[in-house]
Scaffold this motif. Structure first.
Motif, mmCIF file in Angstrom:
data_model
loop_
_atom_site.group_PDB
_atom_site.id
_atom_site.type_symbol
_atom_site.label_atom_id
_atom_site.label_comp_id
_atom_site.label_asym_id
_atom_site.label_seq_id
_atom_site.Cartn_x
_atom_site.Cartn_y
_atom_site.Cartn_z
ATOM 1 N N GLU A 120 -46.295 54.841 -22.449
ATOM 2 C CA GLU A 120 -47.547 55.320 -23.020
ATOM 3 C C GLU A 120 -47.443 55.265 -24.539
ATOM 4 O O GLU A 120 -46.607 55.926 -25.148
ATOM 5 C CB GLU A 120 -47.830 56.756 -22.563
ATOM 6 N N HIS A 121 -48.279 54.439 -25.137
ATOM 7 C CA HIS A 121 -48.385 54.292 -26.592
ATOM 8 C C HIS A 121 -47.061 53.936 -27.278
ATOM 9 O O HIS A 121 -46.620 54.620 -28.212
ATOM 10 C CB HIS A 121 -48.951 55.570 -27.207
ATOM 11 N N ARG A 156 -51.937 51.404 -24.600
ATOM 12 C CA ARG A 156 -52.173 51.574 -26.047
ATOM 13 C C ARG A 156 -50.979 51.068 -26.870
ATOM 14 O O ARG A 156 -50.537 51.709 -27.825
ATOM 15 C CB ARG A 156 -52.481 53.033 -26.379
ATOM 16 N N PHE A 157 -50.503 49.901 -26.532
ATOM 17 C CA PHE A 157 -49.382 49.261 -27.206
ATOM 18 C C PHE A 157 -49.798 48.879 -28.628
ATOM 19 O O PHE A 157 -50.830 48.246 -28.833
ATOM 20 C CB PHE A 157 -49.002 48.018 -26.396
ATOM 21 N N GLY A 160 -55.858 47.518 -24.048
ATOM 22 C CA GLY A 160 -56.059 48.327 -25.239
ATOM 23 C C GLY A 160 -55.034 48.106 -26.327
ATOM 24 O O GLY A 160 -54.888 48.922 -27.236
ATOM 25 N N ILE A 161 -54.351 46.966 -26.294
ATOM 26 C CA ILE A 161 -53.305 46.665 -27.270
ATOM 27 C C ILE A 161 -53.880 46.531 -28.676
ATOM 28 O O ILE A 161 -55.036 46.146 -28.880
ATOM 29 C CB ILE A 161 -52.567 45.363 -26.867
ATOM 30 N N SER A 162 -53.062 46.856 -29.676
ATOM 31 C CA SER A 162 -53.426 46.685 -31.076
ATOM 32 C C SER A 162 -52.343 45.837 -31.748
ATOM 33 O O SER A 162 -51.180 46.220 -31.766
ATOM 34 C CB SER A 162 -53.537 48.047 -31.772
ATOM 35 N N LEU A 163 -52.746 44.666 -32.260
ATOM 36 C CA LEU A 163 -51.813 43.763 -32.932
ATOM 37 C C LEU A 163 -52.313 43.500 -34.348
ATOM 38 O O LEU A 163 -53.462 43.099 -34.542
ATOM 39 C CB LEU A 163 -51.706 42.432 -32.184
ATOM 40 N N PHE A 164 -51.460 43.716 -35.352
ATOM 41 C CA PHE A 164 -51.834 43.481 -36.745
ATOM 42 C C PHE A 164 -50.697 42.750 -37.449
ATOM 43 O O PHE A 164 -49.565 43.232 -37.469
ATOM 44 C CB PHE A 164 -52.134 44.811 -37.444
ATOM 45 N N ASP A 184 -56.898 42.981 -22.422
ATOM 46 C CA ASP A 184 -58.289 43.407 -22.424
ATOM 47 C C ASP A 184 -58.489 44.613 -23.345
ATOM 48 O O ASP A 184 -57.592 45.455 -23.493
ATOM 49 C CB ASP A 184 -58.741 43.788 -21.016
ATOM 50 N N HIS A 185 -59.697 44.684 -23.956
ATOM 51 C CA HIS A 185 -60.073 45.786 -24.851
ATOM 52 C C HIS A 185 -59.129 45.893 -26.047
ATOM 53 O O HIS A 185 -59.058 46.947 -26.693
ATOM 54 C CB HIS A 185 -60.104 47.124 -24.096
ATOM 55 N N GLY A 186 -58.413 44.824 -26.337
ATOM 56 C CA GLY A 186 -57.468 44.845 -27.443
ATOM 57 C C GLY A 186 -58.132 44.602 -28.795
ATOM 58 O O GLY A 186 -59.259 44.108 -28.883
#
Length: 210
Positions: A43-44, A64-65, A84-88, A103-105
């Motif tokens: 989780e996260h 929530r990666f 729900g992944i977040s990549l920056f 999905d939803h990333g």
């Protein structure tokens, strides 16, 4: 597009398994190599300013990666669920992401080079300044997503599905596909080569060019 900001001279060798033991599930400024992570649920989890080389992830579920300023090199991320992944500022080099869900990333300043993203899911995702270079995107799903300033260069897009995703201001002319699933309004303002334009004319207008 900015490259990942990684202090390569000070990276500490670390095992990915320690992320589960950390209270905040954070790995920062570390170098991870040659591990196999299978069917793990987190989780996260967070990865920052790190490198992953030869890592194998199979069937993992990371909710929530978050990944920032990181490079994945020769990694396998197959059939994983990263909803729900977040990549920056993340770079994937020669990686396999077959059947993985993003999905939803939210992806910003992300580059995929020489990667296999067949059957990968980007549904209802936000992609900003994402570059796909010399990559396999066959049967990729990118439905109802938002694309801004993305690049598709010399990629295989056969049977990719961009239904209800606007491709306006994007260029697919250097890519290859026999079949592309798109919505008629969503291809307006997208650049195609002559062969691709003929396919779209048949698809939406029933026109066959001589």
């Amino acid at each position: 597009m900015n490259a990942p900001k990684i202090p390569t001279e000070t990276l500490i060798p670390q095992s990915f398994s320690t992320i589960a033991q950390a209270e905040d599930h954070l790995l920062a400024q570390v170098a991870m190599k040659q591990e196999t992570i299978t069917a793990q649920r987190l989780e996260h989890p967070l990865i920052d300013q790190s490198t992953l080389t030869g890592m194998v992830f199979r069937g993992d579920v990371f909710s929530r990666f978050e990944v920032t300023d990181t490079i994945f090199h020769n990694c396998t991320l197959v059939n994983c669920d990263f909803d729900g992944i977040s990549l920056f500022r993340v770079r994937f080099e020669n990686c396999k992401l077959v059947g993985t869900t993003l999905d939803h990333g939210t992806l910003k300043e992300v580059t995929f080079v020489d990667c296999d993203l067949s059957l990968t899911n980007f549904n209802e995702a936000k992609l900003t300044q994402v570059a796909f270079q010399r990559s396999k995107l066959t049967e990729l799903n990118c439905l109802e997503s938002t694309l801004k300033q993305c690049q598709f260069s010399d990629c295989n897009l056969d049977q990719a599905d961009f239904s209800a995703t606007s491709l306006k201001h994007h260029d697919l002319s250097t890519c290859r596909f026999d079949t592309l699933r798109v919505t008629d309004w969503a291809v307006r303002g997208c650049r195609f080569n002559d062969t691709q334009a003929a396919y779209l004319a048949r698809l939406f207008l029933g026109i066959t060019l001589a």
